[in-house]
Write an enzyme that holds these catalytic residues in place. Structure first.
Site, PDB file in Angstrom:
ATOM      1  N   TYR A 105     -20.578   2.354   4.167  1.00 41.45           N
ATOM      2  CA  TYR A 105     -19.883   1.086   3.953  1.00 41.45           C
ATOM      3  C   TYR A 105     -20.902  -0.050   3.963  1.00 41.45           C
ATOM      4  CZ  TYR A 105     -15.869  -2.044   4.047  1.00 41.45           C
ATOM      5  OH  TYR A 105     -14.921  -2.981   3.713  1.00 41.45           O
ATOM      6  N   ASN A 216      -0.171   3.881  -5.458  1.00 40.18           N
ATOM      7  CA  ASN A 216       0.611   4.323  -4.297  1.00 40.18           C
ATOM      8  C   ASN A 216      -0.127   4.060  -2.987  1.00 40.18           C
ATOM      9  OD1 ASN A 216      -1.320   6.273  -5.031  1.00 40.18           O
ATOM     10  ND2 ASN A 216      -0.310   7.813  -3.777  1.00 40.18           N
ATOM     11  N   VAL A 219      -2.512  -0.958  -0.492  1.00 38.19           N
ATOM     12  CA  VAL A 219      -2.768  -2.169  -1.289  1.00 38.19           C
ATOM     13  C   VAL A 219      -1.852  -2.167  -2.515  1.00 38.19           C
ATOM     14  CG1 VAL A 219      -4.460  -3.455  -2.655  1.00 38.19           C
ATOM     15  CG2 VAL A 219      -5.192  -2.301  -0.566  1.00 38.19           C
ATOM     16  N   ARG A 239      -2.220   9.329  -9.327  1.00 37.83           N
ATOM     17  CA  ARG A 239      -2.639  10.693  -9.667  1.00 37.83           C
ATOM     18  C   ARG A 239      -1.416  11.599  -9.639  1.00 37.83           C
ATOM     19  NH1 ARG A 239      -7.858  12.462  -6.349  1.00 37.83           N
ATOM     20  NH2 ARG A 239      -6.596  11.957  -4.509  1.00 37.83           N
ATOM     21  N   ARG A 241       0.915  14.582  -8.802  1.00 36.39           N
ATOM     22  CA  ARG A 241       1.053  15.399  -7.592  1.00 36.39           C
ATOM     23  C   ARG A 241       0.972  16.886  -7.967  1.00 36.39           C
ATOM     24  NH1 ARG A 241       0.102  11.755  -3.818  1.00 36.39           N
ATOM     25  NH2 ARG A 241      -0.957  10.841  -5.584  1.00 36.39           N
ATOM     26  N   TYR A 319     -12.015  -3.485  -6.147  1.00 38.16           N
ATOM     27  CA  TYR A 319     -12.015  -3.654  -4.683  1.00 38.16           C
ATOM     28  C   TYR A 319     -12.216  -2.345  -3.946  1.00 38.16           C
ATOM     29  CZ  TYR A 319      -7.142  -2.058  -4.763  1.00 38.16           C
ATOM     30  OH  TYR A 319      -6.003  -1.311  -4.931  1.00 38.16           O
ATOM     31  N   MET A 322     -12.622   4.799  -4.896  1.00 34.71           N
ATOM     32  CA  MET A 322     -12.163   6.068  -4.329  1.00 34.71           C
ATOM     33  C   MET A 322     -12.734   7.283  -5.069  1.00 34.71           C
ATOM     34  SD  MET A 322     -10.410   5.095  -1.737  1.00 34.71           S
ATOM     35  CE  MET A 322      -9.749   6.601  -1.083  1.00 34.71           C
ATOM     36  N   TRP A 345     -13.964  -8.485  -1.794  1.00 30.86           N
ATOM     37  CA  TRP A 345     -14.157  -7.896  -0.471  1.00 30.86           C
ATOM     38  C   TRP A 345     -13.499  -8.825   0.533  1.00 30.86           C
ATOM     39  CZ3 TRP A 345     -19.303  -7.380   2.686  1.00 30.86           C
ATOM     40  CH2 TRP A 345     -19.096  -6.476   3.745  1.00 30.86           C
ATOM     41  N   LEU A 346     -12.405  -8.330   1.107  1.00 30.51           N
ATOM     42  CA  LEU A 346     -11.606  -9.173   2.002  1.00 30.51           C
ATOM     43  C   LEU A 346     -12.444  -9.741   3.145  1.00 30.51           C
ATOM     44  CD1 LEU A 346      -8.566 -10.025   2.682  1.00 30.51           C
ATOM     45  CD2 LEU A 346      -8.745  -8.262   4.428  1.00 30.51           C
TER      46      LEU A 346
HETATM   47  N1  NAP Z   1     -12.421  -4.611  -0.945  1.00 25.93           N
HETATM   48  C1  NAP Z   1     -11.553  -4.857   0.030  1.00 25.93           C
HETATM   49  O1  NAP Z   1     -11.587  -5.893   0.700  1.00 25.93           O
HETATM   50  C2  NAP Z   1     -10.511  -3.827   0.316  1.00 25.93           C
HETATM   51  C3  NAP Z   1      -9.437  -4.142   1.150  1.00 25.93           C
HETATM   52  C4  NAP Z   1      -8.473  -3.170   1.359  1.00 25.93           C
HETATM   53  C5  NAP Z   1      -8.595  -1.915   0.779  1.00 25.93           C
HETATM   54  N2  NAP Z   1      -9.679  -1.652   0.017  1.00 25.93           N
HETATM   55  C6  NAP Z   1      -9.845  -0.380  -0.690  1.00 25.93           C
HETATM   56  O2  NAP Z   1      -8.655  -0.138  -1.368  1.00 25.93           O
HETATM   57  C7  NAP Z   1      -8.481   1.241  -1.541  1.00 25.93           C
HETATM   58  C8  NAP Z   1      -7.092   1.598  -1.074  1.00 25.93           C
HETATM   59  O3  NAP Z   1      -7.006   1.360   0.323  1.00 25.93           O
HETATM   60  P1  NAP Z   1      -5.645   1.664   1.105  1.00 25.93           P
HETATM   61  O4  NAP Z   1      -5.901   1.511   2.557  1.00 25.93           O
HETATM   62  O5  NAP Z   1      -4.578   0.866   0.480  1.00 25.93           O
HETATM   63  O6  NAP Z   1      -5.472   3.199   0.709  1.00 25.93           O
HETATM   64  P2  NAP Z   1      -4.502   4.312   1.268  1.00 25.93           P
HETATM   65  O7  NAP Z   1      -3.173   3.727   1.527  1.00 25.93           O
HETATM   66  O8  NAP Z   1      -5.197   5.029   2.372  1.00 25.93           O
HETATM   67  O9  NAP Z   1      -4.411   5.267  -0.012  1.00 25.93           O
HETATM   68  C9  NAP Z   1      -5.557   5.827  -0.598  1.00 25.93           C
HETATM   69  C10 NAP Z   1      -5.400   5.742  -2.104  1.00 25.93           C
HETATM   70  O10 NAP Z   1      -6.575   6.209  -2.719  1.00 25.93           O
HETATM   71  C11 NAP Z   1      -6.228   7.220  -3.681  1.00 25.93           C
HETATM   72  N3  NAP Z   1      -7.316   8.172  -3.795  1.00 25.93           N
HETATM   73  C12 NAP Z   1      -7.881   8.878  -2.813  1.00 25.93           C
HETATM   74  N4  NAP Z   1      -8.888   9.637  -3.287  1.00 25.93           N
HETATM   75  C13 NAP Z   1      -8.941   9.386  -4.626  1.00 25.93           C
HETATM   76  C14 NAP Z   1      -9.764   9.868  -5.679  1.00 25.93           C
HETATM   77  N5  NAP Z   1     -10.740  10.746  -5.468  1.00 25.93           N
HETATM   78  N6  NAP Z   1      -9.537   9.406  -6.930  1.00 25.93           N
HETATM   79  C15 NAP Z   1      -8.550   8.513  -7.160  1.00 25.93           C
HETATM   80  N7  NAP Z   1      -7.744   8.015  -6.203  1.00 25.93           N
HETATM   81  C16 NAP Z   1      -7.942   8.454  -4.945  1.00 25.93           C
HETATM   82  C17 NAP Z   1      -4.986   7.836  -3.115  1.00 25.93           C
HETATM   83  O11 NAP Z   1      -4.318   8.524  -4.136  1.00 25.93           O
HETATM   84  P3  NAP Z   1      -3.588   9.942  -3.861  1.00 25.93           P
HETATM   85  O12 NAP Z   1      -2.303   9.611  -3.160  1.00 25.93           O
HETATM   86  O13 NAP Z   1      -3.402  10.474  -5.216  1.00 25.93           O
HETATM   87  O14 NAP Z   1      -4.512  10.771  -3.007  1.00 25.93           O
HETATM   88  C18 NAP Z   1      -4.251   6.594  -2.631  1.00 25.93           C
HETATM   89  O15 NAP Z   1      -3.660   5.908  -3.702  1.00 25.93           O
HETATM   90  C19 NAP Z   1      -9.602   1.895  -0.758  1.00 25.93           C
HETATM   91  O16 NAP Z   1     -10.646   2.176  -1.659  1.00 25.93           O
HETATM   92  C20 NAP Z   1     -10.027   0.814   0.193  1.00 25.93           C
HETATM   93  O17 NAP Z   1     -11.369   0.963   0.633  1.00 25.93           O
HETATM   94  C21 NAP Z   1     -10.640  -2.582  -0.238  1.00 25.93           C
END
Ligand code: NAP
Length: 415
Positions: A105, A216, A219, A239, A241, A319, A322, A345-346
């Protein structure tokens, strides 16, 4: 990691497990309720009012199952000036937390021995909600609910002693610990990304379209619902299921939240769907600019496909990554479509805009209280005084699996 050095090594105290711990609690009627119902009770304390506490810690980067340890320590009842002793109610396990433990990170947590670990260590966890146990600051009183002002607070612990100015007080009326624990990062990111990136020639207007992958995710679900509240239409990519039935069920769930269209990544990349998007977004004058905004948390081919459906002058906000794949683009998307690319980036945004961050959190919590934002699905990971390190490590490691039924959230009981 926030924290003050006010600790006694656990070895100097009698075993807290022999003092006040119990797994059941007398009710007013003299009956006993199961420990699972006792979310607010404080059962473990040492002599002289010392608080016995536990924290997941890591002293080197690696896979969570290999590097996380459960550390026990004690916190003195004598608080330094302007400080608050907190008990954790709930703390989610977010992808950024995993990346932090893995050492990939962008922000590296400070490693310290503040809580008496043998090696300098960090406590993972960027967000969570805490109840105030005691306070030497006039701003906070016993029973208040607070969340950290900044990320990297280290929320995966039963208790925290922290300066008062690191906290945001919440109005807890009408909220559950799960809602309060998960508001600061994911819904706040969705809120800011929908609001802050499109301005030319106008900000996003009612009727405008946005597209997002990872729809899903927590975010993504927040973006769908905020978009619907603000009158935006959304194309949502997920993606597929393992079975068609499960894919349909997921699509249905997101449509119920307010998504306009939900497609799998394969459907999204097909020529037929690209044509359908062109048709959808040219049907009325409000959508004359085509899809104006894309929210990308996947990268690779998925992000590339999003740039194909963005309209002229459209904006892609990245943002997350994955898929861990770079985004390749034909030059024509830049030259002829004039697309704009931003990163979000929050943590950085919140550090620069602390007042706006607080306002965003309060706005979202108001929407939750009004029943306008549904909770994202969660998988509760109970954390009691007796929970073993292996159980916590396993729960954290499992969040790396795909197709989860919900976000893992530590729910603290009887700690
Ligand atoms: N930049 C920022 O400030 C910021 C802030 C918040 C979150 N984020 C990022 O936003 C993303 C989502 O966070 P979250 O907490 O909302 O996630 P989450 O609820 O934990 O869900 C994870 C998501 O990622 C998908 N995923 C996992 N592995 C994947 C892959 N190899 N290819 C494609 N999709 C994949 C999952 O899809 P499936 O259900 O199909 O597995 C699901 O939609 C993360 O990357 C997180 O780091 C960034």
């Amino acid at each position: 990691m926030a924290g003050l050095r006010l600790l006694r090594p656990q070895g100097l105290l009698p075993n807290p497990l022999t003092t006040t711990r119990t797994s059941v609690r007398p009710t007013k009627l003299g009956l006993r309720a199961p420990a699972s119902q006792v979310q607010q009770a404080r059962r473990i304390s040492g002599p002289y009012g010392y608080t016995s506490a536990k924290a997941l810690v890591f002293s080197e980067y690696g896979e969570p199952k290999d590097v996380l340890n459960l550390h026990t320590h004690s916190i003195s009842p004598m608080l330094p000036p302007s400080s608050v002793l907190l008990r954790t109610l709930a703390a989610p396990i977010n992808p950024a937390d995993m990346n932090t433990i893995q050492g990939v990170y962008a922000a590296k947590p400070p490693f310290s021995s503040l809580i008496g670990t043998e090696k300098p260590s960090a406590i993972p966890g960027n967000e969570g909600v805490f109840e105030v146990v005691s306070s030497s600051s006039p701003t906070f009183s016993k029973g208040d609910w607070v969340i950290p002002k900044h990320t990297q607070f280290g929320t995966w612990r039963t208790h925290a002693l922290t300066p008062a100015d690191t906290l945001i007080k919440l109005d807890k009326a009408g909220l559950t610990p799960l809602q309060a624990a998960t508001v600061a990062v994911n819904p706040s990111s969705a809120y800011r990304m929908l609001r802050d990136f499109v301005s030319d020639p106008t900000p996003m207007r009612e009727g405008d379209w946005f597209v997002q992958n990872g729809a899903n995710s927590a975010v993504g679900r927040a973006a769908i619902q905020l978009g619907r509240l603000w009158g935006y239409r959304s194309i949502n990519v997920v993606r597929a299921r393992p079975t068609p039935e499960a894919t349909e069920a997921l699509k249905h769930e997101l449509l119920e939240l307010g998504a306009t269209r939900v497609v799998t990544d394969l459907e999204f990349e097909s020529r037929a769907f690209q044509a359908e998007v062109a048709d959808l977004t040219s049907r009325d004058s409000a959508a004359a600019d085509g899809v104006r905004l894309g929210l990308n948390c996947v990268g690779g081919k998925s992000a590339q496909a999003m740039t194909r459906v963005l309209g002229r002058g459209g904006t892609l906000v990245t943002y997350g990554g994955m898929a861990r794949q770079p985004i390749e683009l034909p030059a024509s998307r830049l030259i002829f479509k004039d697309l704009r690319f931003f990163g979000f980036w929050l943590s950085r945004w919140a550090d620069r805009n602390p007042a706006a961050k607080e306002q965003t959190v309060h706005d979202i919590l108001s929407l939750i209280r009004e029943g306008k934002l549904a909770d994202a699905p969660v998988v509760e990971v109970p954390w009691t005084w007796g929970t073993k390190a292996e159980e916590l490590r396993g729960a954290v490691q499992r969040t790396l699996d795909g197709f989860k039924s919900g976000k893992g959230v530590f729910v603290f009981r009887d700690t």
